[in-house]
Every structure is written in C-alpha cells, then in structure tokens.
Design a protein around this motif. Structure first.
Motif, PDB file in Angstrom:
ATOM      1  N   THR A 244       0.837  -1.199   0.000  1.00 53.71           N
ATOM      2  CA  THR A 244       0.000   0.000   0.000  1.00 53.71           C
ATOM      3  C   THR A 244       0.869   1.244   0.000  1.00 53.71           C
ATOM      4  OG1 THR A 244      -0.125   0.140   2.415  1.00 53.71           O
ATOM      5  CG2 THR A 244      -1.733  -1.302   1.310  1.00 53.71           C
ATOM      6  N   ASP A 245       0.230   2.404   0.087  1.00 55.99           N
ATOM      7  CA  ASP A 245       0.980   3.661   0.102  1.00 55.99           C
ATOM      8  C   ASP A 245       1.803   3.826   1.368  1.00 55.99           C
ATOM      9  OD1 ASP A 245      -0.137   4.286  -2.307  1.00 55.99           O
ATOM     10  OD2 ASP A 245      -1.765   5.489  -1.461  1.00 55.99           O
ATOM     11  N   SER A 246       1.379   3.146   2.444  1.00 52.14           N
ATOM     12  CA  SER A 246       2.028   3.394   3.726  1.00 52.14           C
ATOM     13  C   SER A 246       2.690   2.170   4.350  1.00 52.14           C
ATOM     14  CB  SER A 246       1.009   3.945   4.725  1.00 52.14           C
ATOM     15  OG  SER A 246      -0.071   3.036   4.879  1.00 52.14           O
ATOM     16  N   ALA A 247       2.392   0.944   3.851  1.00 50.62           N
ATOM     17  CA  ALA A 247       2.911  -0.233   4.551  1.00 50.62           C
ATOM     18  C   ALA A 247       2.976  -1.443   3.631  1.00 50.62           C
ATOM     19  CB  ALA A 247       2.024  -0.554   5.757  1.00 50.62           C
ATOM     20  N   ILE A 248       3.759  -2.425   4.107  1.00 48.70           N
ATOM     21  CA  ILE A 248       3.822  -3.745   3.468  1.00 48.70           C
ATOM     22  C   ILE A 248       2.899  -4.670   4.252  1.00 48.70           C
ATOM     23  CG2 ILE A 248       5.299  -5.681   2.837  1.00 48.70           C
ATOM     24  CD1 ILE A 248       7.680  -3.724   2.975  1.00 48.70           C
ATOM     25  N   HIS A 249       1.941  -5.281   3.598  1.00 49.96           N
ATOM     26  CA  HIS A 249       1.014  -6.196   4.263  1.00 49.96           C
ATOM     27  C   HIS A 249       1.487  -7.636   4.055  1.00 49.96           C
ATOM     28  CE1 HIS A 249      -2.584  -3.173   4.168  1.00 49.96           C
ATOM     29  NE2 HIS A 249      -1.564  -2.753   4.885  1.00 49.96           N
ATOM     30  N   ILE A 250       1.799  -8.286   5.163  1.00 48.40           N
ATOM     31  CA  ILE A 250       2.226  -9.687   5.103  1.00 48.40           C
ATOM     32  C   ILE A 250       1.124 -10.563   5.673  1.00 48.40           C
ATOM     33  CG2 ILE A 250       3.889 -11.377   5.946  1.00 48.40           C
ATOM     34  CD1 ILE A 250       6.013  -9.297   5.866  1.00 48.40           C
ATOM     35  N   ALA A 251       0.676 -11.528   4.868  1.00 46.14           N
ATOM     36  CA  ALA A 251      -0.394 -12.435   5.290  1.00 46.14           C
ATOM     37  C   ALA A 251       0.195 -13.661   5.969  1.00 46.14           C
ATOM     38  CB  ALA A 251      -1.234 -12.849   4.081  1.00 46.14           C
ATOM     39  N   ILE A 252      -0.420 -14.074   7.064  1.00 43.87           N
ATOM     40  CA  ILE A 252      -0.018 -15.277   7.808  1.00 43.87           C
ATOM     41  C   ILE A 252      -1.214 -16.216   7.830  1.00 43.87           C
ATOM     42  CG2 ILE A 252       0.929 -16.155   9.976  1.00 43.87           C
ATOM     43  CD1 ILE A 252       1.782 -13.287  10.608  1.00 43.87           C
ATOM     44  N   ARG A 253      -1.042 -17.423   7.293  1.00 45.01           N
ATOM     45  CA  ARG A 253      -2.163 -18.355   7.156  1.00 45.01           C
ATOM     46  C   ARG A 253      -1.790 -19.743   7.678  1.00 45.01           C
ATOM     47  NH1 ARG A 253      -3.070 -16.207   1.032  1.00 45.01           N
ATOM     48  NH2 ARG A 253      -4.063 -14.203   1.570  1.00 45.01           N
ATOM     49  N   PRO A 254      -1.748 -19.916   8.978  1.00 43.82           N
ATOM     50  CA  PRO A 254      -1.533 -21.242   9.555  1.00 43.82           C
ATOM     51  C   PRO A 254      -2.866 -21.965   9.744  1.00 43.82           C
ATOM     52  CG  PRO A 254      -1.493 -19.603  11.269  1.00 43.82           C
ATOM     53  CD  PRO A 254      -1.744 -18.858   9.983  1.00 43.82           C
ATOM     54  N   TRP A 255      -2.775 -23.259  10.043  1.00 42.90           N
ATOM     55  CA  TRP A 255      -3.969 -24.080  10.286  1.00 42.90           C
ATOM     56  C   TRP A 255      -3.939 -24.623  11.709  1.00 42.90           C
ATOM     57  CZ3 TRP A 255      -7.813 -25.358   6.583  1.00 42.90           C
ATOM     58  CH2 TRP A 255      -7.580 -24.844   5.304  1.00 42.90           C
ATOM     59  N   ALA A 256      -5.137 -24.795  12.273  1.00 39.20           N
ATOM     60  CA  ALA A 256      -5.262 -25.349  13.624  1.00 39.20           C
ATOM     61  C   ALA A 256      -6.560 -26.136  13.714  1.00 39.20           C
ATOM     62  CB  ALA A 256      -5.232 -24.240  14.678  1.00 39.20           C
ATOM     63  N   THR A 257      -6.648 -27.000  14.720  1.00 39.13           N
ATOM     64  CA  THR A 257      -7.898 -27.728  14.936  1.00 39.13           C
ATOM     65  C   THR A 257      -8.966 -26.766  15.440  1.00 39.13           C
ATOM     66  OG1 THR A 257      -7.312 -28.281  17.221  1.00 39.13           O
ATOM     67  CG2 THR A 257      -6.632 -29.831  15.495  1.00 39.13           C
ATOM     68  N   ASN A 258     -10.207 -27.189  15.367  1.00 35.47           N
ATOM     69  CA  ASN A 258     -11.306 -26.329  15.806  1.00 35.47           C
ATOM     70  C   ASN A 258     -11.180 -25.955  17.279  1.00 35.47           C
ATOM     71  OD1 ASN A 258     -12.722 -26.363  13.303  1.00 35.47           O
ATOM     72  ND2 ASN A 258     -13.455 -28.411  13.759  1.00 35.47           N
TER      73      ASN A 258
END
Length: 280
Positions: free
Chosen positions: A234-248
C-alpha cells in the motif's frame, strides 16, 4: 255443550305396545349386530396392527442409524395417520356416512394450515435440517449473523450457545433457507492474519521470523503447511499475510498466541509495525 271422551289404554293394550317395541329393538339388534361385531373386531385388530407397524418402523429407522429426533417424529406421524385411517374405516363399517366427515376434516386441516403458515415453514425447515444434516449438535456454525455452538435441534427452532454463553434461538424456516457456515465439519480451520510493516523492513527477514514463530507453536498444524506471503503493497505499509492451520478446539488460542509471539519477535529484531494512517 261439548262432551270430551278420554280413552285410556287397558293393561292388555300396554303390554301389546311394549311387546311391539321390544320386537322392533330385537330385530334392529339382530340386523345390526354383524356390523357392530365386525366393526369392533376391525378396531381391536387395527389397534394391534398399528402398534406392531409403529414398533417395526422404529426398529428399521434405528437400524439405518437415522437421527433420533427424526425417527421419533416420523414414528409419531405414522402412528396418528394410521389411527385416523382406522377411525374413518371403523365408522364406515358401522354404516355411518363418512364423506361429510372427511370433508369436514379436510376443511379443518386447511384452516389450521392457513393459520399456521409460519410454524409449518419452521417445521419443514426442521425436517430438512434433520434429514440432510448441514450441521449436528456440538458443531460451531454461523447463520443469520449469529455464531454459536449447536446445543439442540428442535422441530421448529435450533438452539445455539454463543461464546459468551448467550442462548440463541433461530427459526428453522429461515435457517434452512439461508447461508450456513459450519466451522466444525472439516475438523480444522485456517487462521487469517495480516501484519502491516514499514517499508524499511527487510521482507525476507520478517518472513523468516514469522516462520520460526509458527514452527515453535505446537498447536499449529504441519499439514496443511502454513503460508507466509506478501499480500499487498500500500501507500504506507507492506502487508504480510499469515495463514496457519489449527484444529477447531485450538483455533481461538492459536490465533491470539501467534499475534503475541510475532509482536515480541519483531520488537527483539527491531522491526516496527506500521500504524494505520488515515488520509484526510
């Protein structure tokens, strides 16, 4: 001058009249007794047969592992339907005209149906939920902008318990016709987190730090593998996505723990999280 004559029956005439009435009653009983006997015989045999059919139907539904709520409900419907059919057959066997009775019964059923349209819609929705099982008792679902654990599936409503222990009742009619998100069905959930980092951040280093945090958390599933990737610039920041998995069961705790551990690790490595900047 009027003369009034009173005629009184003699005892012999009274006896004759009583004898005639008795003979008529005897003839009626003799003529009607075959119908009466056959009708009550049909009634007793029919009641026994209905109980047998009802028990047999319950055994079949139990053997096929049908939902207990649906099994009991279908058994009750079958029981009363057979009883009504037996009653109509019984009065018909007695010689009573049944066409008017059936017409009255049909009209009453129509009137009741018209007055209970909403309830019938919920009833049909409950049947669909029990039959097709989009969720079961104990599942966590989201429906009608409500999230909760299914506590009970009734014929007309479904009872949910929210995370803050509130009891939520959702009518089955709108529930069966709306969108249902079942968080429990697949047994595990993906956690979607996003960190906004400064443009001065070394992206590769930041991703390594996040990966180490995920690997050190025992409740993060190894399969599927967690994903750490740049989501947006974006204009102001770097967006880093974190997508781990876990049990319910671990989902809420793991999500909070990852946020805390990543913030601690960033502070130790001198990586700053970019605050949200509102454009005026």
């Amino acid at each position: 001058m009027r003369v009034i004559f009173y005629f009184m029956e003699t005892p012999s005439q009274e006896i004759s009249t009583a004898t005639q009435y008795l003979e008529k009653i005897t003839r009626v009983v003799i003529d009607y007794s075959p119908k009466l006997i056959s009708a009550f015989l049909l009634l007793f045999v029919g009641l026994y047969t209905i109980r047998f059919i009802n028990r047999l139907a319950k055994k079949i539904m139990t053997k096929r592992e049908l939902d207990p709520t649906l099994s009991q409900f279908l058994a009750n419907i079958l029981l009363w339907a057979l009883r009504i059919l037996l009653f109509v057959t019984f009065i018909s066997k007695l010689g009573i005209e049944t066409s008017s009775f059936v017409a009255i019964l049909g009209a009453a059923g129509l009137a009741i149906g018209m007055s209970l349209q909403g309830s019938l819609s919920n009833f049909a929705g409950g049947m669909l939920i029990i039959l097709f099982k989009p969720f079961r008792v104990g599942d966590t679902i989201e429906a009608q902008n409500q999230i909760g654990t299914v506590d009970e599936i009734q014929i007309f409503v479904t009872k949910l318990i929210s995370a803050n222990n509130q009891v939520i009742f959702i009518p089955n009619g709108i529930l069966s016709n709306g969108t249902i998100i079942n968080y429990t069905l697949n047994g595990k959930r993906r956690i979607d987190l996003v960190f906004s980092l400064s443009y001065n951040t070394d992206i590769k280093k930041a991703k390594e730090i996040i990966t180490k945090v995920l690997q050190s958390n025992e409740k993060v599933l190894k399969d599927p593998m967690p994903v750490v990737a740049v989501k947006d610039l974006t204009d102001s920041a770097i967006h880093i996505a974190i997508r781990p998995w876990a049990t319910n069961e671990d989902f809420p705790g793991v999500s909070s723990q990852i946020l805390e551990d990543c913030k601690t690790a960033f502070d130790q490595e001198g990586i700053s999280i970019q605050p949200f900047i509102k454009n005026n």
